[in-house]
Design an enzyme around this catalytic site. Structure first.
Site, short mmCIF file in Angstrom:
data_model
loop_
_atom_site.label_atom_id
_atom_site.label_comp_id
_atom_site.label_asym_id
_atom_site.label_seq_id
_atom_site.Cartn_x
_atom_site.Cartn_y
_atom_site.Cartn_z
N HIS A 1 49.79 33.48 18.25
CA HIS A 1 50.84 32.47 18.04
C HIS A 1 51.68 33.05 16.92
CE1 HIS A 1 52.04 27.97 17.53
NE2 HIS A 1 52.77 28.66 16.65
N HIS B 1 53.49 34.29 13.83
CA HIS B 1 53.38 33.85 12.44
C HIS B 1 53.89 34.93 11.52
CE1 HIS B 1 49.55 35.72 13.67
NE2 HIS B 1 49.47 36.19 12.44
N HIS C 1 53.40 36.32 7.64
CA HIS C 1 52.61 36.31 6.40
C HIS C 1 53.60 36.42 5.24
CE1 HIS C 1 48.65 37.51 8.32
NE2 HIS C 1 49.49 37.91 9.27
N GLY D 1 48.15 44.82 15.01
CA GLY D 1 47.07 44.14 14.31
C GLY D 1 47.16 42.62 14.37
N HIS E 1 54.74 26.76 20.52
CA HIS E 1 53.97 27.98 20.77
C HIS E 1 54.89 29.12 21.21
CE1 HIS E 1 50.44 30.42 21.66
NE2 HIS E 1 51.17 30.90 22.65
N CYS F 1 44.92 27.48 21.61
CA CYS F 1 45.54 28.27 20.52
C CYS F 1 45.21 27.63 19.17
CB CYS F 1 47.05 28.35 20.73
SG CYS F 1 47.92 29.05 19.32
P1 5GP Z 1 47.18 38.32 12.18
O1 5GP Z 1 46.15 39.37 12.03
O2 5GP Z 1 47.13 37.65 13.54
O3 5GP Z 1 48.56 38.76 11.81
O4 5GP Z 1 46.84 37.22 11.10
C1 5GP Z 1 46.08 36.09 11.36
C2 5GP Z 1 45.78 35.45 10.03
O5 5GP Z 1 45.33 34.13 10.27
C3 5GP Z 1 44.69 36.16 9.23
O6 5GP Z 1 45.20 36.55 7.95
C4 5GP Z 1 43.58 35.12 9.10
O7 5GP Z 1 42.94 35.14 7.86
C5 5GP Z 1 44.33 33.81 9.35
N1 5GP Z 1 43.54 32.77 9.98
C6 5GP Z 1 42.77 32.88 11.11
N2 5GP Z 1 42.22 31.70 11.42
C7 5GP Z 1 42.64 30.81 10.48
C8 5GP Z 1 42.39 29.42 10.28
O8 5GP Z 1 41.66 28.76 11.02
N3 5GP Z 1 42.99 28.84 9.20
C9 5GP Z 1 43.79 29.54 8.34
N4 5GP Z 1 44.33 28.87 7.31
N5 5GP Z 1 44.05 30.85 8.52
C10 5GP Z 1 43.48 31.48 9.57
ZN ZN Z 2 50.01 28.28 19.71
#
Ligand code: 5GP
Ligand code: ZN
Length: 115
Positions: A99, A101, A103, A94, A47, A5
């Site tokens: 994991h 998170h 935004h 989306g 996690h 992950c």
């Molecule tokens: P999701 O689409 O899963 O809600 O958002 C994943 C977010 O993680 C995306 O906005 C993407 O730019 C960010 N992201 C993916 N890989 C990395 C990484 O290695 N480092 C950082 N800082 N952000 C990441």
């Molecule tokens: Zn994780």
């Protein structure tokens, strides 16, 4: 820690990130591909795969994450103009990184719904 992950690796400092907040339970860091002038990701250090996987005992952790997101918004000057907190869940939501998170987005007008 889930060994495959990417966000566990970030929490574990195996992958570098620009950290904006950290305590024993959570980490906040800059999104690598920011969609707004302020775009931070808040993750629990443990996690949790998706919102579907949160448990009653995660309530305090999640509450503390929201308090810290609010404080971080204030610290980075986006509180009064406003901001958006987003958690995507699975394919239709989306979610690219499996994991949990949140935004934290701000610093510009965020039109909704998307076109
Ligand atoms: P999701 O689409 O899963 O809600 O958002 C994943 C977010 O993680 C995306 O906005 C993407 O730019 C960010 N992201 C993916 N890989 C990395 C990484 O290695 N480092 C950082 N800082 N952000 C990441
Ligand atoms: Zn994780």
């Amino acid at each position: 820690m889930k060994s495959d992950c990417i966000f566990c690796k970030i929490a574990n400092k195996e992958i570098k990130s620009e950290i904006v907040y950290e305590d024993k339970d959570m980490l906040a860091f800059k999104d690598i591909d920011p969609k707004a002038p302020v775009h931070f990701l808040f993750i629990p250090k443990k996690h949790i795969t998706t919102l579907n996987d949160i448990l009653p005992e995660d309530g305090a952790l999640l509450g503390n994450m929201f308090l810290k997101m609010k404080e971080t918004a204030l610290k980075h000057g986006i509180s009064s103009d406003g901001y958006r907190i987003v958690a995507n869940c699975n394919k239709n939501g989306g979610q690219a990184v499996l994991h949990l998170h949140f935004h934290l987005l701000g610093g510009r007008s965020l039109a909704w719904p998307p076109g």
